[in-house]
Enzyme design. Structure first.
Site, mmCIF file in Angstrom:
data_model
loop_
_atom_site.group_PDB
_atom_site.id
_atom_site.type_symbol
_atom_site.label_atom_id
_atom_site.label_comp_id
_atom_site.label_asym_id
_atom_site.label_seq_id
_atom_site.Cartn_x
_atom_site.Cartn_y
_atom_site.Cartn_z
ATOM 1 N N LYS A 49 0.829 -1.155 0.206
ATOM 2 C CA LYS A 49 0.045 -0.422 0.053
ATOM 3 C C LYS A 49 0.969 1.151 -0.162
ATOM 4 O O LYS A 49 2.053 1.535 0.661
ATOM 5 C CB LYS A 49 -0.495 0.176 1.223
ATOM 6 C CG LYS A 49 -2.468 0.997 1.029
ATOM 7 C CD LYS A 49 -2.954 0.590 0.126
ATOM 8 C CE LYS A 49 -4.518 1.277 0.056
ATOM 9 N NZ LYS A 49 -5.498 0.587 -0.330
HETATM 10 P P1 NAD Z 1 -13.755 7.346 -2.709
HETATM 11 O O1 NAD Z 1 -12.698 9.069 -2.123
HETATM 12 O O2 NAD Z 1 -14.115 7.713 -3.708
HETATM 13 O O3 NAD Z 1 -14.705 7.900 -1.849
HETATM 14 C C1 NAD Z 1 -15.279 7.736 -0.699
HETATM 15 C C2 NAD Z 1 -16.138 8.169 -0.247
HETATM 16 O O4 NAD Z 1 -16.821 8.731 1.579
HETATM 17 C C3 NAD Z 1 -16.808 9.996 -0.630
HETATM 18 O O5 NAD Z 1 -18.753 9.336 -1.038
HETATM 19 C C4 NAD Z 1 -16.358 11.111 0.544
HETATM 20 O O6 NAD Z 1 -17.604 12.307 0.775
HETATM 21 C C5 NAD Z 1 -17.166 9.678 1.845
HETATM 22 N N1 NAD Z 1 -15.866 10.408 3.018
HETATM 23 C C6 NAD Z 1 -15.375 10.782 3.356
HETATM 24 N N2 NAD Z 1 -14.876 10.728 4.297
HETATM 25 C C7 NAD Z 1 -15.409 10.798 5.390
HETATM 26 C C8 NAD Z 1 -16.199 10.458 6.540
HETATM 27 N N3 NAD Z 1 -15.850 10.603 7.822
HETATM 28 N N4 NAD Z 1 -17.481 10.551 7.118
HETATM 29 C C9 NAD Z 1 -18.524 10.015 6.056
HETATM 30 N N5 NAD Z 1 -18.335 9.733 4.635
HETATM 31 C C10 NAD Z 1 -16.711 9.839 3.875
HETATM 32 O O7 NAD Z 1 -13.043 6.546 -2.372
HETATM 33 P P2 NAD Z 1 -13.115 4.590 -2.365
HETATM 34 O O8 NAD Z 1 -12.748 4.758 -3.110
HETATM 35 O O9 NAD Z 1 -15.029 4.389 -2.501
HETATM 36 O O10 NAD Z 1 -13.061 3.448 -1.467
HETATM 37 C C11 NAD Z 1 -13.364 3.581 0.247
HETATM 38 C C12 NAD Z 1 -13.570 2.601 0.612
HETATM 39 O O11 NAD Z 1 -13.526 1.432 -0.079
HETATM 40 C C13 NAD Z 1 -12.232 3.009 1.458
HETATM 41 O O12 NAD Z 1 -12.292 3.029 3.057
HETATM 42 C C14 NAD Z 1 -10.832 2.045 0.461
HETATM 43 O O13 NAD Z 1 -9.410 1.940 1.343
HETATM 44 C C15 NAD Z 1 -12.034 1.146 0.920
HETATM 45 N N6 NAD Z 1 -11.510 0.049 -0.828
HETATM 46 C C16 NAD Z 1 -11.733 0.645 -1.973
HETATM 47 C C17 NAD Z 1 -11.385 0.137 -3.253
HETATM 48 C C18 NAD Z 1 -11.912 1.078 -5.056
HETATM 49 O O14 NAD Z 1 -11.670 -0.078 -5.726
HETATM 50 N N7 NAD Z 1 -11.679 1.740 -5.221
HETATM 51 C C19 NAD Z 1 -11.275 -1.393 -3.220
HETATM 52 C C20 NAD Z 1 -11.254 -1.678 -2.125
HETATM 53 C C21 NAD Z 1 -11.586 -0.832 -0.904
#
Ligand code: NAD
Length: 423
Positions: A111
């Site tokens: 990571k």
């Molecule tokens: P992103 O940046 O696209 O979206 C994040 C979302 O969370 C946004 O809607 C934002 O407004 C909201 N957010 C941020 N801080 C917040 C808070 N304190 N309270 C409530 N909402 C909040 O990110 P993503 O890619 O969707 O990732 C989200 C999670 O999923 C992370 O934990 C990431 O590590 C995990 N993840 C992502 C992927 C991927 O393919 N993108 C894969 C596996 C895991």
């Protein structure tokens, strides 16, 4: 069951480690292997000098942690956020090792992160941070070494810059050095939807296991970015009823269900705060949305949302962890006592890394698959992995999270024994 103290529960590394400890003990992991897997292979810290648009020179701190390369090249996202810490990157790298092992793809875990606030930086500044960060860690990257992907605060464009920087140094185009790229630069069809789709497939499996129906099944989603937004859209299209939503600006609850394509337009096309969505619903805090009665709760935002203080207020039958680490270790027992069926993060959100693996395979073959082919293969992987986790849970008499860790540690330990220790 967890070994982390309540005082330390918000430290995600401790949270990840606590589950590893429990699983390793149940598995009877021998001491040498235990030590080998507990600590990362490598932790790299870089100081990234970047000229800002106003002429100032700023130095940003970046990390890349390679937790394990036993089963294949490192795999894991790059996060741009103001609160990135080495402990967080360490935890996320370890989760990638376990996640890739749970879905049985030939990658280790890594990571990366850069301490910066992407919302306050221009496109040019973000590009310069990305390129210099890539250049600083370049000797540890590569299709056979370590393959980054997007995470919070980074996207397809960021991956295109990483790919270009790496390719310039290598003197030839190397698309397979990162995944989550734009389609026109060797990205995979279905990658953008993959994590959300994987969440939905896991929920479908959980419903079947618990004898529940998909139609009208009430879902609350926290986070409306790549994972939450896609999960909400695909589940809405499949007949689930999305009754609660939240993003960083706050939450909305509507027991009649949301018109998700309209919410997506509002948030992603019009770039408006989710709680201002005009299509109905009661406004509440992003945390309070988590406590609304529902069948499935899908946290897909950030870590540490369900804790020893808040998990007791959750009111769902199934918890599907779209985010990494939304539940702290001390909260596990509370969820168990409430009889909640947990689909742990290292299974629930593994659809993303699975299609990243497909992207890497396609890039290396120079041959690209139809979207239906990608989705079909993803479905196979997710369904099989879900069945494996449930089988381990029933065989070992543990919850699904510990079962997923046992399955993963078992696979990494087996590969390690086959390889032996070089020296
Ligand atoms: P992103 O940046 O696209 O979206 C994040 C979302 O969370 C946004 O809607 C934002 O407004 C909201 N957010 C941020 N801080 C917040 C808070 N304190 N309270 C409530 N909402 C909040 O990110 P993503 O890619 O969707 O990732 C989200 C999670 O999923 C992370 O934990 C990431 O590590 C995990 N993840 C992502 C992927 C991927 O393919 N993108 C894969 C596996 C895991």
């Amino acid at each position: 069951m967890a070994t982390v103290t309540v005082q330390n529960e918000m430290n995600v590394y401790e949270s990840a480690d606590a589950r590893f400890e429990v699983a390793a003990k149940i598995l009877g992991l021998e001491e040498g292997l235990y030590k080998y897997m507990k600590y990362p292979d490598k932790e790299i810290t870089v100081y990234i000098p970047v000229g800002l648009d106003d002429g100032r020179l700023e130095v940003f701190v970046g990390y890349r942690v390679q937790h394990s390369l036993v089963r294949g090249p490192g795999k894991g996202g790059i996060r741009f956020a103001p609160d990135v810490t080495l402990d967080e990157v360490r935890a996320l790298a370890a989760w990638m090792t376990w996640k890739c092992a749970v879905v049985n793809i030939p990658f280790g875990g890594a990571k990366g992160g850069v301490i910066c606030d992407p919302t306050k930086l221009s496109r040019g500044e973000l590009e310069r941070i990305t390129r210099r960060y890539t250049a600083e860690i370049i000797e540890w990257l590569g299709p056979e070494r370590d393959v980054p992907a997007p995470d919070m605060g980074t996207n397809e464009q960021t991956m295109a810059w990483v790919m270009d920087t790496y390719s310039m140094h290598m003197r030839h185009t190397t698309t397979a050095v990162v995944t989550g790229k734009p389609l026109d630069l060797g990205g995979s069809r279905g990658r953008r939807e993959a994590t959300g789709r994987g969440c939905m497939i896991s929920c479908d499996k959980a419903l079947a296991k618990l004898g529940m129906k998909r139609d009208g099944c009430r879902v609350v989603v926290q986070g409306f970015g790549n994972v939450g937004g896609m999960a909400a859209l695909l589940m809405h299209q499949a007949g689930y009823k999305i009754i609660g939503l939240a993003d960083i600006h706050g939450g909305l609850y509507n027991e009649k269900g949301f018109d998700i394509p309209a919410v997506i337009d509002w948030v992603h096309k019009e770039r408006k705060p989710l709680p201002d969505f005009p299509g109905g619903g009661a406004r509440m805090s992003t945390q309070d949305v988590l406590y609304q009665p529902c069948d499935i709760l899908l946290p897909a935002a950030v870590e540490n949302q369900l804790t020893s203080k808040t998990a007791g207020s959750v009111n769902c039958r199934i918890l599907c962890e779209g985010a990494n680490g939304p539940t702290t270790a001390p909260a596990d027992e509370i969820l168990d006592n409430k009889g909640i069926f947990v689909i742990p993060d290292i299974l629930a959100n593994a659809g993303g890394v699975t299609v990243s693996y497909f992207e890497w395979v396609q890039d290396r073959q120079g041959f690209f698959w139809r979207e239906s082919e990608v989705n079909e293969r993803l479905q196979d992987v997710m369904e099989h992995s879900f069945d494996e986790v449930v089988r381990y849970s029933e065989t070992h008499g543990v919850n699904n999270r510990i079962a997923a860790y046992i399955l993963a540690i078992d696979r990494v330990a087996y590969a390690l024994k086959l390889r032996g220790i070089y020296a």
